[in-house]
Scaffold this active site. Sequence first.
Site, PDB file in Angstrom:
ATOM      1  CD  GLU A 167      -2.997  -0.866   2.351  1.00 31.86           C
ATOM      2  OE1 GLU A 167      -2.929   0.150   3.054  1.00 31.86           O
ATOM      3  OE2 GLU A 167      -3.904  -1.692   2.449  1.00 31.86           O
ATOM      4  CD  GLU A 365      -3.225  -5.680   4.370  1.00 30.95           C
ATOM      5  OE1 GLU A 365      -4.079  -4.909   4.863  1.00 30.95           O
ATOM      6  OE2 GLU A 365      -2.010  -5.421   4.321  1.00 30.95           O
TER       7      GLU A 365
HETATM    8  C1  BGP Z   1      -4.061  -1.933   5.702  1.00 34.74           C
HETATM    9  C2  BGP Z   1      -2.620  -2.091   6.128  1.00 34.74           C
HETATM   10  C3  BGP Z   1      -2.436  -2.980   7.302  1.00 34.74           C
HETATM   11  C4  BGP Z   1      -3.545  -2.947   8.340  1.00 34.74           C
HETATM   12  C5  BGP Z   1      -4.938  -2.865   7.736  1.00 34.74           C
HETATM   13  C6  BGP Z   1      -6.054  -2.543   8.712  1.00 34.74           C
HETATM   14  O1  BGP Z   1      -4.219  -0.698   5.112  1.00 34.74           O
HETATM   15  O2  BGP Z   1      -1.833  -2.611   5.078  1.00 34.74           O
HETATM   16  O3  BGP Z   1      -1.174  -2.714   7.826  1.00 34.74           O
HETATM   17  O4  BGP Z   1      -3.262  -2.105   9.343  1.00 34.74           O
HETATM   18  O5  BGP Z   1      -5.006  -1.904   6.706  1.00 34.74           O
HETATM   19  O6  BGP Z   1      -6.145  -1.180   8.950  1.00 34.74           O
HETATM   20  P1  BGP Z   1      -6.072  -0.543  10.388  1.00 34.74           P
HETATM   21  O7  BGP Z   1      -4.996  -1.249  11.105  1.00 34.74           O
HETATM   22  O8  BGP Z   1      -5.758   0.888  10.172  1.00 34.74           O
HETATM   23  O9  BGP Z   1      -7.422  -0.727  10.996  1.00 34.74           O
END
Ligand code: BGP
Length: 462
Positions: A167, A365
Site C-alpha cells: 500500500e 488483504e
Molecule cells: C491496511 C494495512 C495494514 C492494516 C490494515 C487494517 O491498510 O496494510 O497494515 O493495518 O489496513 O487497517 P487498520 O490497522 O488501520 O485498521
Amino acid sequence: MKKFYNFPEGFFWGSASSAEQSEGKGNTGKGKTIWDHWFEIEKNRFFDEVGPDVTSDFFNRYDDDIKLMKELGHNSFRMSLSWARLFPNGDGEVNEKAVEFYNKVIDTFIANEVTPFVNLYHFDMPMAMQEKGGWESKKVVKAYANYTDKCFELFGDRIERWFTFNEPLGPVLGGYMQDFHYPNVIDFKRATQVAFNTILANAKAIRKFKKHNLKSKIGIVLNLSPTYPRSSNKYDLEAAEYCDLFYNRSFLDPCVKGEFPKKLVDTLKKYDQMPEYTKEDLKIIKENTAQILGINYYEPRRAKARDNAVNTKSPFMPEWLFDTYVLPGRKFNQYRGWEIYEKGILDLCNNVKDNYGNIEAFISENGMGVADEARFIENGQINDDYRIEFIKGHLKYIHKAIEEGCNINGYHLWTFIDCWSWMNAYKNRYGLVSLDLKTQKRTVKKSGEFYKLLGKNNGFED
Ligand code: BGP
C-alpha cells in the site's frame, strides 16, 4: 440451496501481517522506525498509548505462531522484512543478527509447508532515512534499492513471491495529506513527490531483482477501491473518474503498465502539483513493472460532483475535484468506519482482468477489525460469526471472479493474530486468533476454526 464453493487446486490460503505490527523490538539491535519515533514524541495519538515496542512478539514466538498457522489451514502467509532491523541506519552494513533471525523465520515457514510471501516495505521507514528526507529524497530511494538487493541475495533462494511495497498510497495519504502517519505534513506537492519516488523505488527494486536471475516473481501490493459514481450525471461520472485517477490509477498504471495516466499528469500540471523527475526515471519505471499483483480490499469509494465551490485558499487536494459520499443504508463496519461491500472485490478483479492484462494476482488483504471482542466470548472462545460472514461474503465474489476468468490465485486475510495497528494500536482486532496483550496468550477464535476447514477443504459450503 447450499452450494460448495470450491477453489482451484493450489489456491493460496493464508493471512498477512507486517514486521512493525507483529514482531516487537527483539534483540538484534533494530534501528528506530518513524513509528518508534512518533510514538516517543506524541504518545497521545495512539489508542490507549500503546506503541509498537512489543506487539505480539513474533520475534520470540514465531515458531509456535507458524505451527498454529499450519494448524489453521494456512498454506501461505505474507510477512514483511524490517528495513530498520536489517539496516539499523537504513544503509551501510547489513546486521548479521537480523539476517540470522529472518533466516530462521523463513526456514520455519518452509519446514511447516507454509509458503512465505515476502514484502519489503510496510509503512516502516527507518528513522535514519526519514531524517535524510524519507521518500522525498532520491538518496533514500537508492538506499531502499540497495536494501532490497541485499534481501534478494540473502533470501532469494527460498522465497517464491516478493513484493516491493505494501500500500504505497498509505504513507502518501497519511504522511503528507491527512496527518495519520509521521511526518504529519499537509502538502500535496510533497505528497506527489513521495508517490513518484515510491513508484521509482519499486521499479528500481524490480530492476535489482531481475539481475539475480531467480525463479521467483516480484510485484507490488496495492490498496484498491472500486470507485462508484453517485449517478450517471456527467459531473458525477467525472468526479468518480478523478477519484479513481488519484487513488487507484496513480499507482496501478505505473506499477503494472509502466505509465502514468495522461489525465492525471495533465491535472497535476494544471494545479502546479507535478513532482520532480528525469527522463531516466520514467524509463526505469517503464521497463520494470510488476510481475504479480497483491490486491488489498477493504472498502469501495463512492464519488459525486462537489456540492460546494472550492476554497482556493486551502491547500490543493484531490478532493478539489470530487466529493465522496455515503451510500444510504450501506453495510458498515462501525468500529473502523468502513463500508462493507463484498461485490467490490469482483469489480476490482474484473478491472485488473480487463484493463491490466489479467496479471497474476491474489487478494493480499481483506478483513474486519472489531472493538471489544471479549464481549463475544462463549466457552472461552470469541464467537466472531460476523468475521466468518465477512470472509464468506467476499470469498463468494472471488469465486465468481475466478469463474469469470480473473487470474486470482490466493486469499490472505488481515490478519492471523490480533496485531498492532498504526494509530489504533489494539483498539480494533482483526485476527483469527485473539491476543491477550498482558500475557501474550493466543486463543483461536471461531473464525480460526472456520479457516482451518476452509484450507483443508479448499473451499466452503454456504
Ligand atoms: C491496511 C494495512 C495494514 C492494516 C490494515 C487494517 O491498510 O496494510 O497494515 O493495518 O489496513 O487497517 P487498520 O490497522 O488501520 O485498521
